[in-house]
Design an enzyme around this catalytic site. Structure first.
Site, short mmCIF file in Angstrom:
data_model
loop_
_atom_site.label_atom_id
_atom_site.label_comp_id
_atom_site.label_asym_id
_atom_site.label_seq_id
_atom_site.Cartn_x
_atom_site.Cartn_y
_atom_site.Cartn_z
N ASP A 137 -5.22 -5.03 -6.65
CA ASP A 137 -4.96 -3.65 -6.21
C ASP A 137 -3.49 -3.25 -6.44
OD1 ASP A 137 -6.86 -5.26 -4.84
OD2 ASP A 137 -7.13 -3.78 -3.27
N ASP A 185 0.80 -1.22 0.00
CA ASP A 185 0.00 0.00 0.00
C ASP A 185 0.84 1.27 0.00
OD1 ASP A 185 -2.51 -1.21 -0.12
OD2 ASP A 185 -2.46 -1.64 2.03
N1 GLY Z 1 -7.14 -2.72 -0.60
C1 GLY Z 1 -7.78 -1.73 -1.28
C2 GLY Z 1 -9.24 -1.85 -1.40
O1 GLY Z 1 -9.93 -2.15 -0.45
O2 GLY Z 1 -9.74 -1.64 -2.46
#
Ligand code: GLY
Length: 425
Positions: A208, A149
């Protein structure tokens, strides 16, 4: 050399009223507070009247939508700044209570990022001061973060700060963040690892991660570190091979064996089922390959983005805002996810300017606009002074996890404002 594809200062428009933070300083409270609030609501009142008139004559112009959204943001973004503790970031608003996070939460860059985008689009210097303040709070993040992230967190804050200001003071954190993400790459799996925690996974990779490749391509260009762009491309290539189904929808998570790279399983974490199309995952995929096509000019990424986009055009509801999972059997009674709609709108707007097909370009642009118009309508756009300072209502974070269900979310606001900037360009 960075591209300034999204750089724009709105010189032809400035808010009808501008109130600095000082205007709301404690000594003015409480007697002047409501006067100020009322004055600040005037532009919204005027635009509501204008809208009512417009509904008799035709569609609201994008410039009018922009003015309306900026008027709301002028109140909401400063309300958030006023309430935040020095080391916290807005996360959501549930049951009438704002919920904030520390800098480690994956969304900590989105509020500073939204402030940078508002500065870019309105030219209002007070947004720049706020953006600087909340970005600087994240300076030591790359020394602490332990998952993929870091890409979201750094690209939205420091990435925008550098792109918009060209001030090199923002580069150190960008470089550190990119090196930190690169350290999560395995040449065995050909991907960057998502999470260190495990639910019986060995080397989990979620769709993601495609979003986080942008700090690698940026840092590669800025610091002449070719290996970073190579990592980004290898991850994107492996993801095309393993994350996608024949119809261009994608799995949420692919678990690799870290010793020989074979696939241990494909499943969902935040979607309806392992075989379903979780809406935000599809949004990350669309945005991720559009971004990679822009950053690298590799034809395969553009082709992938077009495939995903065409699949979405087939499956999106009339108003453009996806149900939280395209395969939830409760549709049409299932919840919508405004965050996925906002991410898609921004990606469709960019892809419309990249595809070689004029038919696709028109369809993508139309969908981007439709999504933006729906999000800017009463159904999704908050009334000023409500919604915990967030702009959009009705996002879905994690239904299977039982968290953030039908609430505002900071990344919905970020991609909504980014989409708006791309559409009024
Ligand atoms: N991990 C990012 C989302 O919840 O989209």
């Amino acid at each position: 050399m960075l591209k300034y594809t999204n750089f724009r200062i709105l010189t032809e428009w400035s808010p009808p009223f501008h109130f600095t933070k000082d205007a709301r300083s404690p000594e003015l409270l409480p007697c002047n507070y409501y006067n100020i609030l009322n004055m600040r609501r005037l532009p919204i009142l005027f635009t509501s009247i204008a809208l009512a008139l417009l509904s008799c004559t035709g569609e609201e112009s994008l410039d009018s939508i922009a003015r309306r959204v900026y008027s709301v943001a002028d109140i909401q973004m400063r309300d958030i700044d006023n309430r935040l503790a020095p080391d916290s970031y807005p996360k959501t608003y549930e049951n009438g209570v704002p919920k904030d996070s520390d800098q480690g939460w994956w969304c900590s860059g989105f509020y500073p990022g939204t402030l940078w985008l508002l500065y870019e689009q309105t030219g209002d210097e007070s947004y720049r001061s706020l953006a600087e303040k909340h970005t600087l709070k994240l300076s030591d993040l790359p020394d602490k973060i332990t998952d993929h992230d870091i890409g979201f967190q750094i690209a939205s804050s420091f990435g925008n700060a550098y792109r918009i200001t060209a001030d090199t003071c923002w580069l150190a954190s960008l470089k550190k963040g990119a090196l930190c993400l690169a350290g999560r790459f395995s040449p065995v799996t050909g991907t960057t690892k998502s999470w260190n925690f495990s639910r019986n996974w060995d080397f989990p990779v979620i769709i993601d991660n495609m979003m986080n490749l942008e700090i690698l391509t940026m840092a590669s260009r800025l610091f002449q570190l070719d290996s970073l762009a190579e990592i980004a491309c290898t991850h994107a290539n492996t993801t095309i091979k393993n994350h996608f189904r024949d119809d261009f929808s994608c799995f949420h998570l692919v678990d690799y064996d870290s010793t020989d790279g074979h696939i241990r399983g494909k499943q969902t974490v935040q979607g309806y089922s392992d075989d379903s199309a979780w809406a935000r995952g599809q949004a990350w995929a669309l945005y991720g390959y559009t971004m990679m096509a822009r950053e690298t000019a590799v034809e395969q990424y553009l082709h992938q983005a077009e495939g995903i986009a065409d699949m979405l055009l087939e499956r999106l509801p009339e108003d453009g805002i996806p149900y939280w999972d395209f395969d939830d059997p409760a549709i049409p009674d299932a919840l919508r996810d405004a965050s996925a709609g906002a991410i898609m709108s921004s990606a469709f707007a960019e892809l419309a300017g990249m595809t070689a097909s004029s038919t696709r370009s028109k369809a993508y642009r139309q969908m981007a606009e439709r999504q933006l118009r729906t999000l800017a309508s009463e159904a999704y756009l908050a009334s000023p002074g409500t919604n915990g300072g967030f702009l959009l209502k009705h996002s879905v974070g994690n239904i299977p996890g039982g968290t953030e269900i039908d609430v505002p979310l900071s990344y919905a606001d970020y991609y909504f404002i980014e989409a708006l900037g791309r559409l009024i360009e």
